[in-house]
Each structure stands twice: as C-alpha cells, then as structure tokens.
Design a protein around this motif. Structure first.
Motif, PDB file in Angstrom:
ATOM      1  N   LEU A  70       0.829  -1.198   0.000  1.00  0.00           N
ATOM      2  CA  LEU A  70       0.000   0.000   0.000  1.00  0.00           C
ATOM      3  C   LEU A  70       0.869   1.255   0.000  1.00  0.00           C
ATOM      4  O   LEU A  70       0.596   2.209  -0.736  1.00  0.00           O
ATOM      5  CB  LEU A  70      -0.924   0.006   1.217  1.00  0.00           C
ATOM      6  CG  LEU A  70      -1.733   1.288   1.446  1.00  0.00           C
ATOM      7  CD1 LEU A  70      -2.654   1.572   0.261  1.00  0.00           C
ATOM      8  CD2 LEU A  70      -2.520   1.189   2.749  1.00  0.00           C
ATOM      9  N   ARG A  71       1.923   1.250   0.809  1.00  0.00           N
ATOM     10  CA  ARG A  71       2.800   2.426   0.878  1.00  0.00           C
ATOM     11  C   ARG A  71       3.497   2.663  -0.457  1.00  0.00           C
ATOM     12  O   ARG A  71       3.603   3.806  -0.916  1.00  0.00           O
ATOM     13  CB  ARG A  71       3.818   2.242   2.010  1.00  0.00           C
ATOM     14  CG  ARG A  71       3.152   2.046   3.378  1.00  0.00           C
ATOM     15  CD  ARG A  71       4.060   2.376   4.521  1.00  0.00           C
ATOM     16  NE  ARG A  71       5.273   1.602   4.595  1.00  0.00           N
ATOM     17  CZ  ARG A  71       5.436   0.494   5.341  1.00  0.00           C
ATOM     18  NH1 ARG A  71       4.401  -0.008   6.012  1.00  0.00           N
ATOM     19  NH2 ARG A  71       6.605  -0.111   5.394  1.00  0.00           N
ATOM     20  N   LEU A 115       9.899  10.498  -4.959  1.00  0.00           N
ATOM     21  CA  LEU A 115       8.756   9.707  -4.506  1.00  0.00           C
ATOM     22  C   LEU A 115       8.839   8.280  -5.048  1.00  0.00           C
ATOM     23  O   LEU A 115       8.543   7.305  -4.345  1.00  0.00           O
ATOM     24  CB  LEU A 115       7.458  10.372  -4.949  1.00  0.00           C
ATOM     25  CG  LEU A 115       7.101  11.665  -4.212  1.00  0.00           C
ATOM     26  CD1 LEU A 115       6.075  12.467  -5.006  1.00  0.00           C
ATOM     27  CD2 LEU A 115       6.581  11.363  -2.810  1.00  0.00           C
ATOM     28  N   ARG A 116       9.250   8.143  -6.299  1.00  0.00           N
ATOM     29  CA  ARG A 116       9.342   6.806  -6.894  1.00  0.00           C
ATOM     30  C   ARG A 116      10.493   6.002  -6.262  1.00  0.00           C
ATOM     31  O   ARG A 116      10.397   4.787  -6.080  1.00  0.00           O
ATOM     32  CB  ARG A 116       9.530   6.912  -8.400  1.00  0.00           C
ATOM     33  CG  ARG A 116       8.405   7.682  -9.098  1.00  0.00           C
ATOM     34  CD  ARG A 116       8.357   7.394 -10.576  1.00  0.00           C
ATOM     35  NE  ARG A 116       7.465   8.308 -11.270  1.00  0.00           N
ATOM     36  CZ  ARG A 116       6.134   8.205 -11.273  1.00  0.00           C
ATOM     37  NH1 ARG A 116       5.562   7.220 -10.595  1.00  0.00           N
ATOM     38  NH2 ARG A 116       5.393   9.081 -11.937  1.00  0.00           N
ATOM     39  N   LEU A 121      11.884   1.629  -2.121  1.00  0.00           N
ATOM     40  CA  LEU A 121      12.459   1.273  -0.823  1.00  0.00           C
ATOM     41  C   LEU A 121      11.399   0.781   0.150  1.00  0.00           C
ATOM     42  O   LEU A 121      11.711   0.011   1.073  1.00  0.00           O
ATOM     43  CB  LEU A 121      13.195   2.466  -0.215  1.00  0.00           C
ATOM     44  CG  LEU A 121      14.589   2.783  -0.753  1.00  0.00           C
ATOM     45  CD1 LEU A 121      15.276   3.805   0.136  1.00  0.00           C
ATOM     46  CD2 LEU A 121      15.448   1.535  -0.858  1.00  0.00           C
ATOM     47  N   ALA A 122      10.156   1.220  -0.035  1.00  0.00           N
ATOM     48  CA  ALA A 122       9.089   0.752   0.850  1.00  0.00           C
ATOM     49  C   ALA A 122       8.920  -0.758   0.763  1.00  0.00           C
ATOM     50  O   ALA A 122       8.440  -1.393   1.718  1.00  0.00           O
ATOM     51  CB  ALA A 122       7.768   1.443   0.491  1.00  0.00           C
ATOM     52  N   LEU A 123       9.304  -1.342  -0.348  1.00  0.00           N
ATOM     53  CA  LEU A 123       9.148  -2.780  -0.550  1.00  0.00           C
ATOM     54  C   LEU A 123      10.358  -3.577  -0.076  1.00  0.00           C
ATOM     55  O   LEU A 123      10.367  -4.806  -0.172  1.00  0.00           O
ATOM     56  CB  LEU A 123       8.893  -3.079  -2.028  1.00  0.00           C
ATOM     57  CG  LEU A 123       7.600  -2.496  -2.603  1.00  0.00           C
ATOM     58  CD1 LEU A 123       7.553  -2.711  -4.108  1.00  0.00           C
ATOM     59  CD2 LEU A 123       6.385  -3.101  -1.919  1.00  0.00           C
ATOM     60  N   ALA A 170       7.435   5.863   3.359  1.00  0.00           N
ATOM     61  CA  ALA A 170       8.023   4.567   3.017  1.00  0.00           C
ATOM     62  C   ALA A 170       8.310   3.747   4.273  1.00  0.00           C
ATOM     63  O   ALA A 170       8.160   2.527   4.284  1.00  0.00           O
ATOM     64  CB  ALA A 170       9.302   4.766   2.210  1.00  0.00           C
ATOM     65  N   ALA A 171       8.709   4.432   5.344  1.00  0.00           N
ATOM     66  CA  ALA A 171       9.013   3.752   6.601  1.00  0.00           C
ATOM     67  C   ALA A 171       7.759   3.266   7.312  1.00  0.00           C
ATOM     68  O   ALA A 171       7.845   2.420   8.209  1.00  0.00           O
ATOM     69  CB  ALA A 171       9.792   4.695   7.517  1.00  0.00           C
TER      70      ALA A 171
END
Length: 483
Positions: A70-71, A115-116, A121-123, A170-171
């Motif tokens: 989702l993030r 943002l991309r 990194l969120a993943l 992202a965190a």
C-alpha cells in the motif's frame, strides 16, 4: 455590461482527508510585482493539534504502518499526481516564490523521482537473524516510529517537503506537514496533490499552512509526534532541539550552510566561472548550499576575480515567470533589505566591494566582496541572498583551513584538473557533501546532510528511512531444545 474579474484562488489545509479553513485568510503576494495572487488559510496551534490527532488515529487504527505494498502504491500515485501538476507548480513557484521558470522546473524534477525511489524502498527491508545459542533465535526488525512532523521552508517548498515526506511514508509513518506561509498557494497545490492520491488513507498525510509561529512549536513539543524533520536556519534548529528535549523525539535537522567553492590554480576557469555564477544567483542565493564563499588560489585569483565580476554583472534580473530572467526577486522586500544591510555592514567593516548589487523592492543584484580574514562576520554568517565573498589562499593546507573555518559544514566544491587533489582535499573538509568540478548535484540514492552546526542526521538515500524507524530486537527460544 460590467465585467467581473475571476475570483482569486484560496488555499486550505488538508486534515484527516478533509479540507479545513481558518479564521485568518492571508494574501499571497508576487514579490516581483507586489500584486496579490490569492489567499490562504493561515493556521496555527489549533490546526496542528487537529492534524496530529488525525495522524495518530491513522497510525494506530489503519493497516498503513504494516502494509508495504500500500505504501509503495501510494508513493507512486503521489508521484503521478505531482507530475500531472508539474506545469502548474512551475508557474506558481515562479510567481509566488520568485524562482525563474528553469529553477522551478529543476525543483519539480527533483521531487517527482524522489517519490518513486522511496516507493521502491518501501518494498525492501533489512535486519539480522541468528541462532544465538542452541534453540535460541534472535532477530532485529525495523518498525515505523509513529507520527512524523515535517516543517518545510519556503525556498524550495515542494522538493523539501517531499524529501522528508517520502521516506517517512516509506518507513510506515503517518505525517503532519507544516507548510510555509510565504508560499501559501503553492502549499495549497501541494495539499491538492496529496488529496488526489486515492491510495492514501485519510489522516496518513495532513497538511497545514501558517505564516506565524504557533503550529510548528506545537508539533515539536507534542508527545504524540515521534520524529521531527526540519529544514531551515541553525538558530531555529537550536530552538527545536531545546523544545524537543522533554519528549526525547528523533530529530533530523538540515540547517545553515556557507559553501566554500575552492578554485585551484589548475582549474578549468571556462567551466568553473559559469557554475560559480549560478551558485551565487540560483534561487537568488536563498539556498542552504549556495556557493557563498569563493576561495581562489593566488596564481589565478586575478583572472578569476575579473571573470566572475563580469559574469555576475551580466545576470539579468526580472520576474520569475519571464523566460528571459536569469535571477528573480528575493522572497520579499524585507529579505532584500536585510541582505543589503548585511553587505553594507561588511563593507563598513573592511570588505572590498568588487561588485555591489542594487536593491529595488524585492530585487537585489549580486554582490561579490573580497575579504582577507575568514573570521569576518560576512564569512561566518549565512546571508541567504545573492552575496559571495572572495578569499585568497596559497596552497592546499591553507585552502583546507580556510574552508573549515566557519561553524557550518553542509557542502563544499573543489575545482581542479588534478586527478588526486579533489579526493585528497575532500578527505580533510568537514562537510557532508563535496563536489568535484561541479555544484548542486543531489542524488536520491545518496545521503545528504551537514557536519557541525549545519545539522543532524541525513536525508536522501536508504539512511533517510532510519530517522523515521525504530529497531526492535526479538528473542525466541524454541521449546524442547537445550539452551
């Protein structure tokens, strides 16, 4: 028939997924013309309290902190929405902030890919796991810290908001973004961008704008805010540290700078001079990494002095939205007066004016002042305007000593054709970023921040996530196994 002018735009806060107004409506003014561009809801402590409550609810009652996909989806959607409004942001920044069209485009083109990058990194994650003893397992996990308070400056409001917001999201944090009143309409367009990202649950990102100083201190002191990210002056950074001390919250502070541009005798002046000129005049010098100190080796000082004065004298001032403009106005007339007075004080204190910029309203031409002592006030203070000092040195040790002789350590640049000298000198400089034969190259993938009184922590790169995370140590003994 009477013709009516179209109503001027009005920008509002975005809190808990809803638009909020304030009792106070403050005009936004074009610094180049003095004309009112619109109005914005001017908030304070009540809006900050409401925004923090919404962010806290979203953190504790939604799946946002634990849903990586989702993030990532929301961050990519924010990038799409920002890209869709790129032209509107550029035009508005040029009119409200005074940036040239090229510089406004530069800001947007830094923000969108950031943002991309953090969507990717969120993943990802990292940690450690081990069998500490027979049947005794241990692991470390990174978890979101909670609500992030982001206090954004007016000089580059879009990219600097994104620079902190992207890693916070992202965190897994939720966020309250305090936008600056000097660019209230730009803040409103940023809030519109956030509101258009359908993947963001209500309350995950909350924005409010204020021209005063009530909401930001409330964010810093709130026990429900786990981390603060602030970009601005060193003086305010010290105040934030004091007010955050009772709650011991995590702080990321990118503060003042006094970037030395060290030009050695073997430098390519054809390449260096245009960049030195841009380093003084980009954003009208209202940039923490502005090249506000030119350090010249004596062997080329005469030629560099003459060429730099000629280049700076030719810079064309004008409204930011005029394509021919090379440097726009400062953020307002008061800022231009403050910078002009700093130049006047420096000249009175013995600085030699190689070039003295003229002031008219919010416009102030570039100034270049030759000084002989690095202890001079004009060298030690961040001026935040189109002003640079010109200082001489004999050799590498003197260049290093002079470059390090201020309380700041945000960035530096080295100009030389020697393949080894830049690395040799950079190793000795107390600065968070050092460029070789260039300036203002910032990478999403690489950390950025200051030494000494230029700040705490790092933004950009993977390390930016750490400011918005806690590390949890899990110990799991397996039943039936000897330990």
């Amino acid at each position: 028939m009477t013709r009516h002018s179209p109503a001027l735009p009005h920008a509002r806060h975005l809190i808990d997924g809803q638009w909020r107004d304030s009792a106070t409506r403050t005009p936004s003014v074009n610094p180049a013309t003095g004309r009112t561009l619109g109005t914005f809801a001017d908030g304070g402590a009540p809006e900050a309290r409401e925004a923090v409550a919404a962010a806290h609810r979203a953190f504790t009652s939604t799946g946002w902190p634990r849903d990586r996909r989702l993030r990532a989806r929301a961050l990519n959607e924010l990038a799409d929405q920002l890209a869709a409004r790129r032209a509107r942001f550029i035009e508005l920044l040029a009119r409200e902030n005074g940036k040239t069209l090229t510089q406004a485009a530069f800001e947007l083109d830094l923000a969108i890919p950031k943002l991309r990058y953090y969507a990717a990194l969120a993943l990802t994650d990292h940690g450690r796991a081990l069998e500490a003893g027979p049947g005794l397992y241990a692991m470390t996990l990174r978890e979101p810290a909670g609500v992030a308070g982001i206090i954004t400056p007016w000089n580059s409001p879009v990219v600097l908001a994104v620079r902190a917001l992207a890693p916070a999201l992202a965190a897994g944090c939720t966020a309250v973004v305090k936008m600056p009143g000097q660019v209230g309409l730009t803040a409103g367009l940023f809030s519109e961008t956030v509101a258009s990202a359908a993947s963001l649950p209500p309350g995950v990102v909350n924005t409010f704008t204020e021209s005063g100083n009530e909401g930001a201190p409330w964010l810093v002191a709130s026990p429900d805010v786990a981390a603060i990210s602030y970009t601005g002056s060193t003086e305010v950074g010290r105040t934030i540290m004091e007010r955050a001390a009772p709650t011991l919250k995590s702080l990321s502070l990118e503060l003042g700078g006094k970037t030395p541009m060290i030009v050695f005798g073997d430098a390519d002046l054809d390449a260096a001079v245009p960049v030195l000129t841009r380093a003084i005049t980009t954003f009208a010098g209202q940039f923490c990494m502005a090249g506000s100190r030119v350090l010249a080796q004596r062997s080329i000082a005469g030629e560099l002095r003459e060429r730099l004065v000629n280049e700076l004298s030719a810079v064309k001032l004008g409204p930011g939205d005029d394509p021919a403009t090379e440097m726009g106005p400062l953020i307002d007339a008061a800022a231009a007066q403050r910078v002009d007075e700093a130049v006047e004080e420096a000249v009175a204190a013995s600085a030699e004016p190689l070039l003295r910029g003229e002031r008219a309203g919010a416009f102030l031409g570039p100034s270049l002042l030759e000084v002989t002592e690095p202890t001079a006030a004009i060298v030690q203070r961040e001026i935040f305007g189109p002003v640079a000092t010109f200082e001489l040195f004999e050799d590498e040790p003197e260049a290093i000593a002079s470059a390090n002789a201020t309380p700041f350590g945000l960035a530096a640049a080295i100009w030389s054709r020697d393949v080894d000298r830049p690395l040799r000198v950079a190793r000795e400089l107390t600065a968070g970023t050092v460029w070789t034969n260039t300036w203002a190259v910032v990478l999403d993938e690489s950390e950025e921040g200051g030494y000494k009184q230029s700040g705490l922590g790092r933004l950009n790169g993977p390390q930016a996530l750490h400011h918005f995370q806690e590390t949890k140590h899990l110990i799991h003994p397996v039943d039936g196994l000897p330990r």
